[in-house]
Design an enzyme around this catalytic site. Structure first.
Site, PDB file in Angstrom:
ATOM      1  N   PRO A   2       0.796  -1.207   0.000  1.00  0.00           N
ATOM      2  CA  PRO A   2       0.000   0.000   0.000  1.00  0.00           C
ATOM      3  C   PRO A   2       0.834   1.265   0.000  1.00  0.00           C
ATOM      4  O   PRO A   2       1.688   1.468   0.847  1.00  0.00           O
ATOM      5  CB  PRO A   2      -0.790  -0.101   1.309  1.00  0.00           C
ATOM      6  CG  PRO A   2      -0.283  -1.319   1.998  1.00  0.00           C
ATOM      7  CD  PRO A   2       0.973  -1.705   1.347  1.00  0.00           C
ATOM      8  N   GLU A   3       0.529   2.101  -0.936  1.00  0.00           N
ATOM      9  CA  GLU A   3       1.009   3.467  -0.883  1.00  0.00           C
ATOM     10  C   GLU A   3      -0.217   4.291  -0.514  1.00  0.00           C
ATOM     11  O   GLU A   3      -1.271   3.723  -0.216  1.00  0.00           O
ATOM     12  CB  GLU A   3       1.613   3.876  -2.233  1.00  0.00           C
ATOM     13  CG  GLU A   3       2.803   2.985  -2.594  1.00  0.00           C
ATOM     14  CD  GLU A   3       3.539   3.419  -3.836  1.00  0.00           C
ATOM     15  OE1 GLU A   3       3.639   4.633  -4.095  1.00  0.00           O
ATOM     16  OE2 GLU A   3       4.006   2.543  -4.570  1.00  0.00           O
ATOM     17  N   ARG A 109       3.683 -10.582   5.348  1.00  0.00           N
ATOM     18  CA  ARG A 109       5.068 -10.280   5.752  1.00  0.00           C
ATOM     19  C   ARG A 109       5.180  -9.666   7.147  1.00  0.00           C
ATOM     20  O   ARG A 109       6.267  -9.527   7.674  1.00  0.00           O
ATOM     21  CB  ARG A 109       5.714  -9.364   4.704  1.00  0.00           C
ATOM     22  CG  ARG A 109       5.904 -10.087   3.387  1.00  0.00           C
ATOM     23  CD  ARG A 109       6.506  -9.182   2.335  1.00  0.00           C
ATOM     24  NE  ARG A 109       7.900  -8.896   2.604  1.00  0.00           N
ATOM     25  CZ  ARG A 109       8.655  -8.130   1.816  1.00  0.00           C
ATOM     26  NH1 ARG A 109       8.134  -7.569   0.750  1.00  0.00           N
ATOM     27  NH2 ARG A 109       9.910  -7.917   2.098  1.00  0.00           N
TER      28      ARG A 109
END
Length: 270
Positions: A2-3, A109
DNA sequence: AAAGACACCTGTCCGC
DNA sequence: TGCGGACAGGTGTCTT
């Protein structure tokens, strides 16, 4: 993953389901995220979500007792689900609401974070030193040009630095520099004011367009509703190494800058 | 203060 | 098919 556009898309996706809702329960299956999920997070149980906001790539859920800060890291996503939906392998945290909906953080992650603060969240250690919002008025040519003077890093690393401006990650840094015709290798301190002016405008345009498209889905990003984003269809250089530039006859190149891949056209970007 | 390397973690893909 | 290595949307921390 996500940006800023993906985080904003997520915020908008969960907002209608949880705003003003009472938190019934918080379920932490895996507390080991980037930082340990604090036990005090349970102080949120019984509280009403008063606002769902965003600062940089953090989503803030505010209650009268405190605020939850959620960061999606590289691989995180938040989805709205019905109570009773079975969790899967990387579904680490649920926030369950009285309306039988829950928001579920999935993050393979585990670079994401779920934190709790009882103070003004904007003064939280991780938030207070962040740069301006790229879509706000504080992010403008005068600010960026001034801040860049004397900087010896590349412009690409400069605009990806959250203390300069928040929300511009690897994809949108590459795309913005391509559209602005600026080489990612140019030194931040040497770029002209005129070029910064163009860059600021383009960063705002690119991020706004990406939000409208529901963000970029490269492999597994899904919106809160489970749908993918569509902005990847408009990527000009990111992930296109070896392909022909969409504007000229040159080939898109890939290099490393600060341990991150950079994609650019050596002909269009000088 | 600024810049660069490294850390965290899992999954996937590529070459041999 | 298996294995090693590189790579992936982020960013705080430590060292120079």
């Amino acid at each position: 993953m996500p940006e800023l556009p993906e985080v904003e898309t997520t915020r908008r996706g969960i907002l209608p389901y949880i705003d003003q809702q009472t938190v019934v329960e918080i379920i932490v299956r895996q507390p080991k995220l980037r930082w340990l999920v604090p036990d005090e997070i349970h102080d949120m149980e019984g509280e009403i979500v008063q606002s769902v906001t965003r600062r940089g790539k953090y989503i803030l859920l505010e209650t009268s007792k405190g605020t939850v800060l959620i960061h999606l890291g590289m691989s995180g996503s938040l989805r709205i689900l019905d109570v009773g939906t079975e969790p899967e392998k990387h579904d680490h945290v649920d926030i369950v609401f009285a309306n039988k909906k829950l928001i579920r953080l999935c993050d393979p992650r585990r670079f994401g974070a779920v934190l709790w603060t009882t103070k003004n969240p904007l003064k939280h250690k991780l938030i207070r030193s962040l740069g301006p919002e790229p879509l706000g008025e504080d992010f403008n040519v005068d600010y960026l040009f001034q801040f860049s003077r004397g900087r010896k890093v590349s412009i690409k690393q400069f605009i990806m630095n959250g203390h300069v401006v928040v929300g511009v990650g690897n994809i949108y840094a590459c795309e913005s520099l391509f559209k602005a015709g600026i080489s990612p290798k140019a030194l931040a301190g040497k770029v002209s004011k005129a070029r910064y002016k163009k860059l600021v405008i383009i960063i705002k345009e690119v991020l706004a367009a990406a939000i409208e498209q529901g963000g970029t889905t490269l492999k597994d990003f899904v919106r809160a509703t489970g749908k993918p984003g569509y902005f990847q269809q408009q990527l000009n250089v990111y992930g296109r190494a070896g392909e022909q530039c969409s504007v000229c006859d040159a080939t898109v190149k890939q290099i490393k800058q600060g341990q991150r891949s950079t994609f650019y056209c050596g002909k269009c970007q000088r």
